[in-house]
Write a protein that holds these residues in place. Structure first.
Motif, PDB file in Angstrom:
ATOM      1  N   VAL A 105       0.880  -1.174   0.000  1.00  0.00           N
ATOM      2  CA  VAL A 105       0.000   0.000   0.000  1.00  0.00           C
ATOM      3  C   VAL A 105       0.914   1.220   0.000  1.00  0.00           C
ATOM      4  O   VAL A 105       1.758   1.367   0.892  1.00  0.00           O
ATOM      5  N   VAL A 106       0.765   2.076  -1.016  1.00  0.00           N
ATOM      6  CA  VAL A 106       1.630   3.252  -1.130  1.00  0.00           C
ATOM      7  C   VAL A 106       0.779   4.523  -1.218  1.00  0.00           C
ATOM      8  O   VAL A 106      -0.410   4.460  -1.547  1.00  0.00           O
ATOM      9  N   ASP A 114       2.142   1.015   4.597  1.00  0.00           N
ATOM     10  CA  ASP A 114       1.555  -0.193   5.193  1.00  0.00           C
ATOM     11  C   ASP A 114       2.396  -0.764   6.337  1.00  0.00           C
ATOM     12  O   ASP A 114       2.064  -1.815   6.889  1.00  0.00           O
ATOM     13  N   GLY A 115       3.496  -0.087   6.672  1.00  0.00           N
ATOM     14  CA  GLY A 115       4.326  -0.553   7.788  1.00  0.00           C
ATOM     15  C   GLY A 115       5.111  -1.807   7.499  1.00  0.00           C
ATOM     16  O   GLY A 115       5.586  -2.483   8.426  1.00  0.00           O
ATOM     17  N   LYS A 116       5.290  -2.164   6.229  1.00  0.00           N
ATOM     18  CA  LYS A 116       6.030  -3.386   5.873  1.00  0.00           C
ATOM     19  C   LYS A 116       7.473  -3.099   5.442  1.00  0.00           C
ATOM     20  O   LYS A 116       8.099  -3.910   4.788  1.00  0.00           O
ATOM     21  N   GLY A 117       7.959  -1.913   5.776  1.00  0.00           N
ATOM     22  CA  GLY A 117       9.341  -1.579   5.436  1.00  0.00           C
ATOM     23  C   GLY A 117       9.464  -0.875   4.101  1.00  0.00           C
ATOM     24  O   GLY A 117       8.477  -0.685   3.387  1.00  0.00           O
ATOM     25  N   TYR A 206      -5.080  -0.696  -7.649  1.00  0.00           N
ATOM     26  CA  TYR A 206      -6.329  -0.110  -7.140  1.00  0.00           C
ATOM     27  C   TYR A 206      -6.004   1.256  -6.573  1.00  0.00           C
ATOM     28  O   TYR A 206      -5.229   1.379  -5.609  1.00  0.00           O
ATOM     29  N   VAL A 207      -6.559   2.316  -7.187  1.00  0.00           N
ATOM     30  CA  VAL A 207      -6.302   3.691  -6.741  1.00  0.00           C
ATOM     31  C   VAL A 207      -7.532   4.194  -5.978  1.00  0.00           C
ATOM     32  O   VAL A 207      -8.608   4.329  -6.556  1.00  0.00           O
ATOM     33  N   ALA A 208      -7.360   4.446  -4.685  1.00  0.00           N
ATOM     34  CA  ALA A 208      -8.461   4.933  -3.845  1.00  0.00           C
ATOM     35  C   ALA A 208      -8.313   6.439  -3.676  1.00  0.00           C
ATOM     36  O   ALA A 208      -7.332   6.910  -3.087  1.00  0.00           O
ATOM     37  N   VAL A 209      -9.274   7.193  -4.224  1.00  0.00           N
ATOM     38  CA  VAL A 209      -9.210   8.662  -4.183  1.00  0.00           C
ATOM     39  C   VAL A 209     -10.345   9.210  -3.315  1.00  0.00           C
ATOM     40  O   VAL A 209     -11.518   8.962  -3.610  1.00  0.00           O
ATOM     41  N   GLY A 210      -9.992   9.933  -2.270  1.00  0.00           N
ATOM     42  CA  GLY A 210     -10.993  10.636  -1.462  1.00  0.00           C
ATOM     43  C   GLY A 210     -11.918   9.735  -0.670  1.00  0.00           C
ATOM     44  O   GLY A 210     -12.998  10.161  -0.267  1.00  0.00           O
ATOM     45  N   GLN A 211     -11.503   8.490  -0.409  1.00  0.00           N
ATOM     46  CA  GLN A 211     -12.345   7.583   0.377  1.00  0.00           C
ATOM     47  C   GLN A 211     -11.970   7.652   1.856  1.00  0.00           C
ATOM     48  O   GLN A 211     -10.865   8.065   2.202  1.00  0.00           O
ATOM     49  N   ILE A 234      -1.882  -1.133  -4.107  1.00  0.00           N
ATOM     50  CA  ILE A 234      -2.910  -0.190  -3.627  1.00  0.00           C
ATOM     51  C   ILE A 234      -2.273   1.201  -3.539  1.00  0.00           C
ATOM     52  O   ILE A 234      -1.264   1.375  -2.856  1.00  0.00           O
ATOM     53  N   VAL A 235      -2.858   2.155  -4.257  1.00  0.00           N
ATOM     54  CA  VAL A 235      -2.414   3.559  -4.158  1.00  0.00           C
ATOM     55  C   VAL A 235      -3.505   4.299  -3.389  1.00  0.00           C
ATOM     56  O   VAL A 235      -4.628   4.421  -3.871  1.00  0.00           O
TER      57      VAL A 235
END
Length: 520
Positions: A105-106, A114-117, A206-211, A234-235
């Motif tokens: 997740v970026v 996402d805390g995965k380094g 998957y680009v999540a905008v304004g959610q 995931i963006v």
């Protein structure tokens, strides 16, 4: 260390010393508000160039005025104040790309959240790129299966296509996109396990905008539970982010997808959703004091989305990028400004109807308003054979149902059409996050075509179809594999299908011929 080595190192450092003046283009912040900074003194800045703020924040020059430059600020704006010094970089904004981003997740700049380094990405692509030209493109002819029977049989999507998902809030738009991503992951696992050298996996963005953050987390959990996250990037540019991040996120996602396309791979990108993207851009432009047009959107709002969606293509000799933009309508109004803009850019739309959703038809796909401009070119032959007439039959059913609800006497032929239409509607009901493989869809539709559900009560059609698929998965795996590989139904396969379906039918409880289906 010997004296000789020390002297050699000192000489090397002296040789690298630059004692000439270095030219830097700097300016000062005049005003900061809502993700936008106005800067004085940046004389040599380019349009879309990155500028660097104190504390490492990045900005992009959007307004080039005579005396000042309007920039959007990506990242934390709280540390910036009037009078701070700003420098140009001479570079365009770029994001990391490659397979290292899969399963991560970026944010809009490609930084992991996402805390995965840290990411192990070796390449970067510019966020804004010119779309491929006509000569570089190839016509869409390969199917991209969504796993949703109503879409794969009537509104097919091909690799390299741009298919809009449109409907009111809460009608299941995101569910269709997520189902499609899950289905790609299932196909990838089977195809890669088979060792077929011709198999081409589809990687998803998957680009999540304004959610809301909670919705993004729910989507990530759904993908993880289905085993699809490992094939997905995931963006995230949630509602809590500033408008600049929401504006840039879809372009960052497109750049990540283009890496797959240009490296002879296939990718699918979902923009969820472009209505919020347009609102974020409007917000930026109003603060930048750009002239506003219809509904206060800036005059280039069409170009905002056209330059994004044109980047989806199937390239000759390379891979493909398929785009599924999502747009939210208000009270089913597809003739509003942003929906009509995006309808004119895309290669078709899947329209989800609130009334159908409320009646329990899920997915609530409106057959009359949905269309794929690629058509059956993006379908396998087996689906054409069993589902070619379905769209016409459903359209006739909707038309007849509208008349039949007035309560007039109906002739036998009309009753038969209504009965068949009702069964098709029931057959297409499908739960979320449960995509159906294409070979099982073919079996289900073949049984409908041959009348195996005709003697069942209306409510029993969907359970019977699920039972048929379960029967084939348990006892007819070889036949399903044959249908999947051949992608068409010849006489030999049809004979096997008939034998197997007759065997399944014998296990079902006997039912008398039901009365004619209700009109509505």
């Amino acid at each position: 260390m010997s004296d000789t080595n020390v002297i050699a190192q000192i000489e090397q450092q002296i040789a690298q010393l630059q004692n000439k003046a270095v030219k830097k283009n700097t300016g000062t912040i005049r005003a900061v508000a809502d993700g936008v900074a106005t800067i004085d003194g940046l004389s040599d800045v380019m349009y879309n160039e990155m500028v660097r703020f104190p504390g490492g924040a990045i900005g992009i020059a959007l307004n080039l005025g005579e005396t000042e430059v309007g920039t959007i600020v990506l990242g934390d704006i709280s540390q910036l104040k009037e009078g701070d010094e700003v420098q140009t970089t001479g570079r365009l904004l770029s994001v990391p790309v490659g397979k290292a981003l899969l399963g991560r997740v970026v944010d809009a700049l490609g930084n992991p959240v996402d805390g995965k380094g840290p990411l192990d990405a070796r390449e970067t692509y510019p966020v804004e790129r010119i779309a491929p030209g006509i000569i570089a493109r190839k016509s869409v002819s390969q199917a991209l299966f969504t796993g949703i029977m109503a879409i794969d049989s009537m509104i097919p999507i091909g690799r390299g296509q741009r298919e809009l998902i449109i409907g009111d809030r809460g009608t299941g738009k995101t569910a269709i996109a997520i189902d499609t991503i899950i289905n790609q992951a299932k196909i990838n696992k089977i195809g890669l396990a088979s060792g077929d050298p011709k198999f081409r996996p589809v990687y998803s963005i998957y680009v999540a905008v304004g959610q809301k953050n909670s919705n993004i987390v729910r989507t990530i959990s759904t993908l993880e539970a289905a085993g699809a996250l490992e094939y997905t990037i995931i963006v995230a540019a949630p509602a809590a982010d500033n408008p600049a991040n929401q504006y840039i996120a879809p372009y960052a996602g497109a750049a990540m997808g283009e890496w797959f396309m240009e490296n002879d791979m296939d990718a699918l990108i979902v923009y969820d959703d472009l209505s919020k993207h347009a609102v974020a851009y409007r917000q930026i432009c109003l603060i930048l004091k750009r002239p506003s047009g219809r509904e206060a959107y800036p005059g280039d709002v069409f170009y905002l989305h056209s330059r994004l969606l044109e980047r989806a293509a199937r390239l000759a000799g390379k891979g493909s990028l398929t785009a599924l933009p999502i747009v939210e309508t208000q009270a089913g109004d597809v003739s509003a400004y942003i929906p009509t803009n995006i309808i004119s850019i895309t290669d078709g739309q899947i329209f989800l109807e609130t009334d159908l959703f409320n009646q329990g038809t899920r997915p609530a796909v409106s057959v009359g308003l949905s269309v794929s401009r690629v058509g059956s070119a993006a379908q396998i032959k087996a689906t054409k054979q069993v589902g070619g007439k379905l769209k016409g039959e459903l359209a006739q059913f909707r038309e007849l149902a509208a008349f039949a609800q007035f309560g007039s006497d109906l002739d036998a032929r009309t009753k038969a059409q209504l009965d068949r239409g009702s069964r098709i509607v029931e057959l297409f009901k499908q739960p979320a996050a449960a995509p159906i493989p294409i070979e099982q869809q073919v079996v289900t539709l073949w049984a409908m075509q041959k009348g195996y559900y005709d003697d069942l009560e209306l409510k029993a059609v969907a359970p019977a179809a699920a039972s048929l698929r379960q029967f084939f998965t348990a006892r007819q795996t070889a036949l399903l594999e044959e249908i999947r590989i051949q992608a068409k139904l010849d006489d030999a396969i049809e004979a096997k299908l008939k034998t197997a379906t007759d065997e399944w039918k014998a296990t079902q409880p006997k039912a008398g011929k039901p009365a004619a289906a209700p009109a509505a």
